[in-house]
Design a protein around this motif. Sequence first.
Motif, PDB file in Angstrom:
ATOM      1  N   THR A 174       0.835  -1.213   0.000  1.00 41.24           N
ATOM      2  CA  THR A 174       0.000   0.000   0.000  1.00 41.24           C
ATOM      3  C   THR A 174       0.863   1.254   0.000  1.00 41.24           C
ATOM      4  OG1 THR A 174      -1.781  -1.144   1.178  1.00 41.24           O
ATOM      5  CG2 THR A 174      -1.807   1.255   1.244  1.00 41.24           C
ATOM      6  N   LEU A 175       1.906   1.249   0.806  1.00 38.14           N
ATOM      7  CA  LEU A 175       2.818   2.393   0.837  1.00 38.14           C
ATOM      8  C   LEU A 175       3.509   2.563  -0.517  1.00 38.14           C
ATOM      9  CD1 LEU A 175       4.414   1.783   4.350  1.00 38.14           C
ATOM     10  CD2 LEU A 175       2.823   3.617   3.757  1.00 38.14           C
ATOM     11  N   ALA A 176       3.947   1.453  -1.108  1.00 35.76           N
ATOM     12  CA  ALA A 176       4.626   1.518  -2.397  1.00 35.76           C
ATOM     13  C   ALA A 176       3.719   2.069  -3.488  1.00 35.76           C
ATOM     14  CB  ALA A 176       5.131   0.133  -2.792  1.00 35.76           C
ATOM     15  N   ASP A 177       2.440   1.750  -3.424  1.00 39.12           N
ATOM     16  CA  ASP A 177       1.489   2.196  -4.450  1.00 39.12           C
ATOM     17  C   ASP A 177       1.071   3.646  -4.286  1.00 39.12           C
ATOM     18  OD1 ASP A 177       1.552  -0.274  -5.619  1.00 39.12           O
ATOM     19  OD2 ASP A 177      -0.353  -0.966  -4.782  1.00 39.12           O
ATOM     20  N   ASN A 178       1.195   4.183  -3.077  1.00 40.88           N
ATOM     21  CA  ASN A 178       0.606   5.494  -2.814  1.00 40.88           C
ATOM     22  C   ASN A 178       1.581   6.598  -2.433  1.00 40.88           C
ATOM     23  OD1 ASN A 178      -2.544   5.044  -2.830  1.00 40.88           O
ATOM     24  ND2 ASN A 178      -1.690   3.281  -1.763  1.00 40.88           N
ATOM     25  N   LEU A 179       2.755   6.247  -1.936  1.00 42.28           N
ATOM     26  CA  LEU A 179       3.703   7.291  -1.568  1.00 42.28           C
ATOM     27  C   LEU A 179       4.350   7.890  -2.813  1.00 42.28           C
ATOM     28  CD1 LEU A 179       5.534   5.765   1.542  1.00 42.28           C
ATOM     29  CD2 LEU A 179       3.839   7.611   1.514  1.00 42.28           C
ATOM     30  N   PRO A 180       4.679   9.172  -2.786  1.00 44.40           N
ATOM     31  CA  PRO A 180       5.335   9.787  -3.946  1.00 44.40           C
ATOM     32  C   PRO A 180       6.703   9.179  -4.210  1.00 44.40           C
ATOM     33  CG  PRO A 180       5.311  11.292  -2.052  1.00 44.40           C
ATOM     34  CD  PRO A 180       4.430  10.148  -1.699  1.00 44.40           C
ATOM     35  N   ALA A 181       7.179   9.327  -5.427  1.00 45.31           N
ATOM     36  CA  ALA A 181       8.443   8.706  -5.841  1.00 45.31           C
ATOM     37  C   ALA A 181       9.636   9.229  -5.052  1.00 45.31           C
ATOM     38  CB  ALA A 181       8.666   8.940  -7.333  1.00 45.31           C
ATOM     39  N   ARG A 182       9.501  10.421  -4.470  1.00 50.24           N
ATOM     40  CA  ARG A 182      10.619  10.994  -3.710  1.00 50.24           C
ATOM     41  C   ARG A 182      10.863  10.253  -2.391  1.00 50.24           C
ATOM     42  NH1 ARG A 182       8.646  13.548   0.567  1.00 50.24           N
ATOM     43  NH2 ARG A 182       6.466  14.259   0.544  1.00 50.24           N
ATOM     44  N   VAL A 183       9.908   9.417  -1.961  1.00 47.92           N
ATOM     45  CA  VAL A 183      10.037   8.683  -0.702  1.00 47.92           C
ATOM     46  C   VAL A 183      10.539   7.272  -1.008  1.00 47.92           C
ATOM     47  CG1 VAL A 183       8.849   7.830   1.354  1.00 47.92           C
ATOM     48  CG2 VAL A 183       8.149  10.002   0.312  1.00 47.92           C
ATOM     49  N   PRO A 184      11.801   6.969  -0.737  1.00 45.32           N
ATOM     50  CA  PRO A 184      12.310   5.622  -1.026  1.00 45.32           C
ATOM     51  C   PRO A 184      11.788   4.605  -0.014  1.00 45.32           C
ATOM     52  CG  PRO A 184      13.994   6.914   0.080  1.00 45.32           C
ATOM     53  CD  PRO A 184      12.839   7.849  -0.165  1.00 45.32           C
ATOM     54  N   ILE A 185      11.545   3.392  -0.478  1.00 46.22           N
ATOM     55  CA  ILE A 185      11.164   2.278   0.396  1.00 46.22           C
ATOM     56  C   ILE A 185      12.342   1.317   0.406  1.00 46.22           C
ATOM     57  CG2 ILE A 185       9.505   0.430   0.810  1.00 46.22           C
ATOM     58  CD1 ILE A 185       7.421   2.082  -0.630  1.00 46.22           C
ATOM     59  N   LEU A 186      13.005   1.232   1.542  1.00 43.46           N
ATOM     60  CA  LEU A 186      14.292   0.558   1.658  1.00 43.46           C
ATOM     61  C   LEU A 186      14.181  -0.687   2.525  1.00 43.46           C
ATOM     62  CD1 LEU A 186      16.183   3.865   2.467  1.00 43.46           C
ATOM     63  CD2 LEU A 186      15.962   2.806   0.208  1.00 43.46           C
ATOM     64  N   ALA A 187      15.059  -1.640   2.318  1.00 41.91           N
ATOM     65  CA  ALA A 187      15.034  -2.878   3.090  1.00 41.91           C
ATOM     66  C   ALA A 187      16.410  -3.157   3.681  1.00 41.91           C
ATOM     67  CB  ALA A 187      14.590  -4.055   2.221  1.00 41.91           C
ATOM     68  N   LEU A 188      16.422  -3.459   4.980  1.00 40.56           N
ATOM     69  CA  LEU A 188      17.645  -3.841   5.684  1.00 40.56           C
ATOM     70  C   LEU A 188      17.520  -5.312   6.081  1.00 40.56           C
ATOM     71  CD1 LEU A 188      20.357  -3.028   7.095  1.00 40.56           C
ATOM     72  CD2 LEU A 188      18.983  -2.562   9.143  1.00 40.56           C
ATOM     73  N   VAL A 189      18.267  -6.164   5.410  1.00 45.94           N
ATOM     74  CA  VAL A 189      18.222  -7.611   5.678  1.00 45.94           C
ATOM     75  C   VAL A 189      19.647  -8.126   5.818  1.00 45.94           C
ATOM     76  CG1 VAL A 189      16.056  -7.903   4.403  1.00 45.94           C
ATOM     77  CG2 VAL A 189      18.238  -8.233   3.215  1.00 45.94           C
ATOM     78  N   ASP A 190      19.778  -9.324   6.363  1.00 47.08           N
ATOM     79  CA  ASP A 190      21.094  -9.961   6.458  1.00 47.08           C
ATOM     80  C   ASP A 190      21.692 -10.131   5.066  1.00 47.08           C
ATOM     81  OD1 ASP A 190      21.074 -10.201   9.207  1.00 47.08           O
ATOM     82  OD2 ASP A 190      20.307 -12.257   9.198  1.00 47.08           O
ATOM     83  N   GLY A 191      23.005 -10.016   5.004  1.00 47.30           N
ATOM     84  CA  GLY A 191      23.702 -10.240   3.737  1.00 47.30           C
ATOM     85  C   GLY A 191      23.981 -11.713   3.531  1.00 47.30           C
ATOM     86  N   ASP A 192      22.909 -12.502   3.508  1.00 51.95           N
ATOM     87  CA  ASP A 192      23.033 -13.931   3.243  1.00 51.95           C
ATOM     88  C   ASP A 192      21.857 -14.381   2.383  1.00 51.95           C
ATOM     89  OD1 ASP A 192      20.820 -14.135   4.938  1.00 51.95           O
ATOM     90  OD2 ASP A 192      21.941 -15.026   6.601  1.00 51.95           O
ATOM     91  N   ALA A 193      21.817 -15.662   2.049  1.00 54.77           N
ATOM     92  CA  ALA A 193      20.799 -16.165   1.130  1.00 54.77           C
ATOM     93  C   ALA A 193      19.391 -16.000   1.684  1.00 54.77           C
ATOM     94  CB  ALA A 193      21.080 -17.635   0.811  1.00 54.77           C
ATOM     95  N   TYR A 194      19.224 -16.232   2.975  1.00 57.52           N
ATOM     96  CA  TYR A 194      17.883 -16.137   3.551  1.00 57.52           C
ATOM     97  C   TYR A 194      17.430 -14.682   3.665  1.00 57.52           C
ATOM     98  CZ  TYR A 194      18.005 -21.116   4.456  1.00 57.52           C
ATOM     99  OH  TYR A 194      18.063 -22.481   4.289  1.00 57.52           O
ATOM    100  N   GLY A 195      18.350 -13.771   3.945  1.00 59.50           N
ATOM    101  CA  GLY A 195      18.002 -12.353   3.957  1.00 59.50           C
ATOM    102  C   GLY A 195      17.549 -11.886   2.588  1.00 59.50           C
ATOM    103  N   ILE A 196      18.262 -12.326   1.545  1.00 56.67           N
ATOM    104  CA  ILE A 196      17.889 -11.952   0.180  1.00 56.67           C
ATOM    105  C   ILE A 196      16.556 -12.586  -0.207  1.00 56.67           C
ATOM    106  CG2 ILE A 196      18.563 -12.212  -2.252  1.00 56.67           C
ATOM    107  CD1 ILE A 196      21.461 -11.884  -1.355  1.00 56.67           C
ATOM    108  N   ASP A 197      16.289 -13.791   0.267  1.00 53.93           N
ATOM    109  CA  ASP A 197      15.006 -14.435  -0.025  1.00 53.93           C
ATOM    110  C   ASP A 197      13.856 -13.671   0.633  1.00 53.93           C
ATOM    111  OD1 ASP A 197      13.483 -16.463  -1.273  1.00 53.93           O
ATOM    112  OD2 ASP A 197      13.358 -17.578   0.608  1.00 53.93           O
ATOM    113  N   ILE A 198      14.060 -13.196   1.846  1.00 51.77           N
ATOM    114  CA  ILE A 198      13.040 -12.380   2.522  1.00 51.77           C
ATOM    115  C   ILE A 198      12.819 -11.081   1.753  1.00 51.77           C
ATOM    116  CG2 ILE A 198      12.613 -11.000   4.605  1.00 51.77           C
ATOM    117  CD1 ILE A 198      13.959 -13.311   6.180  1.00 51.77           C
TER     118      ILE A 198
END
Length: 342
Positions: A174-198
């Motif tokens: 919902t946030l991705a569909d409605n927030l303006p392009a100037r607002v980045p949606i970022l993800a902080l995950v482990d630098g491993d295979a399971y983090g990338i899968d999440i």
Amino acid sequence: MRSLVFPRVSKTPSARPFAQLFRVIDLIHEALVDGVPVTKRDIYYKDVQLFRSQATVDRLVDDLAATLQLTRADLNVRASSKGLMCGSGVTMHMQSGETLELCDGDASLIPPSEDIKRFAVAQTLAWVLVVEKEAVFQTLCRLRLATHETLPGSGLIVTGKGYPDVATRQLVKTLADNLPARVPILALVDGDAYGIDILSVYKHGSTRMRHENSHLAADRVQWLGLWASELASLGIDKDALLPITKHDEKKARSLLKRENLPARWRKELQYMLFSRRKAEIEVLGAARATQESIADLTQAASFSHCDFNRERAGGSPGTPLSRYLVKKIGDACTESGHSSED
């Protein structure tokens, strides 16, 4: 494609899978007739002895929805919530008439989308951060990163506590569909295979619920970090990283077979397999706090000398994790701002 066969040769009663399926159908039918939504957890506890595990109910509900080409909401099965959020500049108006106003220092449970009537987002909201781990999320809440004075605006921090539940994915979508392009949606995950899968579940959707991916996948999500290949520049020795396991290697090789895997993700997976090490978010605490590395980070984040002294004195967050995030979130906001102007 999954199929049920009866009779079949097995150590367990071959009629059990059919009994489980028809019991789920019966309970969903009851929910539709009565007009009372149920969760997968509710269905499981209606007949624990028959189902034996929550995973059985989860699989059957998803298979039914996919077979009928419906969403779970169409079956009156709603998502139970486990995700959390904190931040500033977001208010949720609920169907019940209540108002949920987020706080930058305290976590709130993410409600199912069916309970949310509308959002109100302040103009000051500048970024959204999706965090893999609850422990890291709680740390960021405690540090009040969402209102950090050196960032270009307030932020919203979200966690699905590992692999995200539907309610968390619906919020991010919902946030991705409605927030303006100037607002980045970022993800902080482990630098491993399971983090990338999440990360992939948030951005591309899951295989198990691919029939609902158009309503759940948020393509705007960007991978902020953690990247195993960047840790040396942060003063983190390779010996501080955990060695990969056979499960990590198997997961990594499985991900590398995906055709739509972004180049950056592929590079990090290959780096992990080559180095035989994986980078968990907590490893940032092992960063050597040398004056040189501190100066590099603070200069990149546009801190002044007195700003940093105040940070070290406790005026604002000064952990290696917060310094890392302040720099990278700031860079992402600047890049998104320039992109939206083009």
